[in-house]
Design a protein around this motif. Structure first.
Motif, PDB file in Angstrom:
ATOM      1  N   ASN A  32       0.849  -1.284   0.017  1.00 15.33           N
ATOM      2  CA  ASN A  32      -0.035   0.110   0.235  1.00 15.33           C
ATOM      3  C   ASN A  32       0.845   1.314  -0.060  1.00 15.33           C
ATOM      4  OD1 ASN A  32      -2.452  -1.432   0.199  1.00 15.33           O
ATOM      5  ND2 ASN A  32      -2.625  -0.928   2.139  1.00 15.33           N
ATOM      6  N   ARG A  33       2.104   1.166   0.183  1.00 11.38           N
ATOM      7  CA  ARG A  33       3.089   2.281   0.299  1.00 11.38           C
ATOM      8  C   ARG A  33       2.792   2.921  -1.058  1.00 11.38           C
ATOM      9  NH1 ARG A  33       7.957   1.614  -1.608  1.00 11.38           N
ATOM     10  NH2 ARG A  33       8.492  -0.501  -2.162  1.00 11.38           N
ATOM     11  N   LEU A  34       3.140   4.370  -1.064  1.00  8.50           N
ATOM     12  CA  LEU A  34       3.465   5.159  -2.231  1.00  8.50           C
ATOM     13  C   LEU A  34       4.445   4.888  -2.953  1.00  8.50           C
ATOM     14  CD1 LEU A  34       2.047   7.879  -3.587  1.00  8.50           C
ATOM     15  CD2 LEU A  34       3.761   9.015  -2.573  1.00  8.50           C
ATOM     16  N   MET A 100       0.817  -3.262  11.843  1.00  3.92           N
ATOM     17  CA  MET A 100       0.458  -3.752  10.374  1.00  3.92           C
ATOM     18  C   MET A 100       1.426  -4.886   9.834  1.00  3.92           C
ATOM     19  SD  MET A 100      -0.513   0.169   9.037  1.00  3.92           S
ATOM     20  CE  MET A 100      -1.426  -0.579   7.698  1.00  3.92           C
TER      21      MET A 100
ATOM     22  N   CYS B  44       3.920  11.406   4.151  1.00  2.00           N
ATOM     23  CA  CYS B  44       4.827  10.636   3.436  1.00  2.00           C
ATOM     24  C   CYS B  44       4.057   9.514   2.398  1.00  2.00           C
ATOM     25  CB  CYS B  44       6.062   9.821   4.216  1.00  2.00           C
ATOM     26  SG  CYS B  44       5.377   8.527   5.275  1.00  2.00           S
ATOM     27  N   GLU B  45       2.975   9.164   2.948  1.00  2.00           N
ATOM     28  CA  GLU B  45       2.214   8.081   2.278  1.00  2.00           C
ATOM     29  C   GLU B  45       2.981   6.730   1.987  1.00  2.00           C
ATOM     30  OE1 GLU B  45      -0.836   8.975  -0.603  1.00  2.00           O
ATOM     31  OE2 GLU B  45       0.051  10.900  -0.520  1.00  2.00           O
ATOM     32  N   VAL B  46       4.135   6.553   2.929  1.00  2.00           N
ATOM     33  CA  VAL B  46       4.564   5.160   2.846  1.00  2.00           C
ATOM     34  C   VAL B  46       4.783   4.486   4.418  1.00  2.00           C
ATOM     35  CG1 VAL B  46       6.004   5.492   0.826  1.00  2.00           C
ATOM     36  CG2 VAL B  46       6.982   6.287   3.167  1.00  2.00           C
ATOM     37  N   GLY B  47       4.092   5.098   5.313  1.00  2.00           N
ATOM     38  CA  GLY B  47       3.950   4.872   6.607  1.00  2.00           C
ATOM     39  C   GLY B  47       5.182   4.831   7.567  1.00  2.00           C
ATOM     40  N   GLU B  48       5.789   6.152   6.932  1.00  2.00           N
ATOM     41  CA  GLU B  48       7.173   6.383   8.062  1.00  2.00           C
ATOM     42  C   GLU B  48       6.914   7.684   8.740  1.00  2.00           C
ATOM     43  OE1 GLU B  48       9.837   4.713   7.972  1.00  2.00           O
ATOM     44  OE2 GLU B  48       9.661   3.313   6.358  1.00  2.00           O
ATOM     45  N   ASN B  62      -0.950   3.499  10.824  1.00  2.00           N
ATOM     46  CA  ASN B  62      -0.705   4.552   9.955  1.00  2.00           C
ATOM     47  C   ASN B  62      -1.786   4.276   8.647  1.00  2.00           C
ATOM     48  OD1 ASN B  62       1.997   5.387  10.651  1.00  2.00           O
ATOM     49  ND2 ASN B  62       2.718   3.576  10.075  1.00  2.00           N
ATOM     50  N   ILE B  65      -1.461   3.735   4.944  1.00  2.57           N
ATOM     51  CA  ILE B  65      -1.283   2.519   4.273  1.00  2.57           C
ATOM     52  C   ILE B  65      -2.276   1.427   4.744  1.00  2.57           C
ATOM     53  CG2 ILE B  65       1.276   2.816   3.578  1.00  2.57           C
ATOM     54  CD1 ILE B  65       2.042   1.696   6.179  1.00  2.57           C
ATOM     55  N   TYR B  66      -3.206   1.760   5.052  1.00  2.00           N
ATOM     56  CA  TYR B  66      -4.441   0.880   5.504  1.00  2.00           C
ATOM     57  C   TYR B  66      -5.575   0.875   4.662  1.00  2.00           C
ATOM     58  CZ  TYR B  66      -7.151  -1.230   9.392  1.00  2.00           C
ATOM     59  OH  TYR B  66      -8.064  -2.240  10.044  1.00  2.00           O
TER      60      TYR B  66
END
Lengths: 268, 183
Positions: A32-34, A100, B44-48, B62, B65-66
């Protein structure tokens, strides 16, 4: 591009739905990450969130059996998971991400900066898999990597790790949140010393040549360890933003030497 | 191939809701676009970075990313849910103000949600554990010491250790008086 989502209710349904144009999604931290390539390449994502029977941690004859959908945080909080695996899970610094990320997902992603794979390689962990035709198998994690890279479709249902081995691990990164240039683990198993590492942008390796060298001569010097990795042509290491090839080979050498001493109970 | 949609039923900030969402939508997108809960930040849209952190069934996640469809049947809390019926701030929000733990404010909602989980856990974290528990959040204004102090003081107050909370100094360290020397 992925437009369909299948919420599988059982491992059999998930494994049976896997085709070349489908991909599994476990905890979501990778898929799901960008910028993730998985949803760009797959047409269907098979979510394992609602799959029954993949979330238990139990003691079995061969060690500790961890369901593939167990999160890193469940591993950290478990009373029966061995400390060495908890240490590897804690390499993921963010607790919200640990809530997660799953052990099965981290293995299946086969990332070159994997948190868990070096440790799982070092302890020769077993992976229980289910194929699309419903066949169950129990293979070592190294065989899983080879089969997966060869394009074989498999659903990881559980991971079995030994619970009474001595393991040392180290992760090199700029910050706790950064991608690691190198993650390494070594174990003192019954069959002898084992060493594995994940090198960013290069891959995950079991360093069998170095293991043989240590079995023949347990008192190797630091210079010998550095020289081994400097001359290990089978390791394809590239220069990138994480460091030069020479730097990465040097890190491998000094870390391998430290591990040998630590496992032998000597000062580092 | 056509897009796929699903109906999601969940509880957001104590209120039962349902929405039709694209199966690829993130929970961040659903909360921001469908419910205007803009405290949930897209960082960031990557969970960081942790700016999108929400509490799902009592644990921090986060939300970027869910997947929104994973929220089916879940109880979700965002920063907006911490505000009292009269608009009063919760104690953890007030502590962030009192300790100057806010600069640009972008990371603040995420930090507060994780802090809320920490202070309501009933557990007394050591300084080291507290730092690790907060390590899933990035503050680019680097206001970490003030944030740490706000969380530590609120945690101690929740545990009834009011005097100890007042002794937390500007470095976030609890100061105790020098022990009496033996005579």
């Amino acid at each position: 591009m992925a437009t369909q989502l299948l919420m599988a209710k059982s491992p059999a349904e998930a494994a049976g739905s896997k085709t070349a144009s489908a991909a599994f999604i476990a905890g979501g931290t990778e898929v799901n990450r960008l910028g993730s390539e998985v949803p760009a390449q797959a047409e269907t994502l098979i979510s394992l969130k609602k799959c029954s029977g993949l979330g238990q941690i139990e003691k079995v004859e061969k060690g500790i059996k961890i369901g593939s959908m167990c999160t890193f945080q469940q591993i950290v909080e478990s009373e029966i998971v061995p400390d060495y695996l908890k240490e590897a899970a804690l390499f993921m610094a963010s607790r919200t991400k640990r809530n997660m990320a799953t052990i099965g997902g981290n293995i299946a992603a086969l990332r070159s900066d994997s948190y868990l794979l070096p440790t799982l390689f070092a302890v020769c962990a077993r992976v229980e898999v289910l194929t699309p035709d419903g066949k169950q198998d129990d293979i070592c994690v190294n065989s899983y990597k080879e089969a997966s890279e060869a394009g074989k479709d498999m659903l990881i249902t559980a991971v079995i790790v030994p619970d009474n081995v001595k393991v040392v691990s180290k992760r090199y990164s700029n910050t706790a949140q950064s991608h690691a240039v190198l993650t390494m683990s070594a174990a003192a198993l019954e069959k002898g010393f084992t060493l594995a590492g994940a090198i960013k942008n290069c891959g995950i390796y079991r360093f069998k040549g170095f293991e043989e060298m240590v079995r023949e001569n347990p008192d190797i010097s630091e210079e010998e360890a550095i020289a081994f990795f400097k001359g290990a042509d089978s390791l394809k290491i590239s220069e990138d933003m994480f460091g030069s090839e020479a730097y990465k080979r040097y890190l491998l050498g000094v870390t391998a030497y430290d591990f040998c001493r630590k496992l032998a109970g000597k000062e580092v | 191939m056509d897009k796929q949609y699903k109906v999601v039923h969940c509880t957001i900030n104590g209120k039962k809701v349902e929405r039709i969402v694209d199966v690829r939508a993130s929970l961040t997108d659903m909360l921001r676009n469908d419910f205007r809960l803009t405290s949930v930040k897209k960082g960031c849209e990557v969970g960081e970075c942790g700016a999108c952190t929400v509490i799902i069934d009592g644990e921090g996640f986060n939300s970027c990313i869910y997947l929104a469809v994973w929220a089916e049947g879940k109880e979700i809390w965002t920063l907006e849910g911490l505000i009292g019926p009269g608009g009063e701030l919760s104690d953890i929000q007030q502590a962030f103000i009192d300790e100057g733990a806010i600069q640009c404010g972008f990371c603040t909602p995420g930090f507060i949600m994780t802090s809320w989980e920490i202070v309501n856990s009933g557990k007394e974290y050591t300084d080291d554990e507290l730092r690790k528990a907060l390590s899933g959040h990035l503050c680019r204004c680097t206001g970490y010491e003030n944030i740490f102090r706000a969380v530590k003081k609120t945690m101690l107050r929740h545990l009834g250790k009011f005097e100890e909370a007042e002794k937390v100094n500007s470095q976030g360290i609890t100061e105790y008086p020098e022990p009496m020397p033996f005579k």
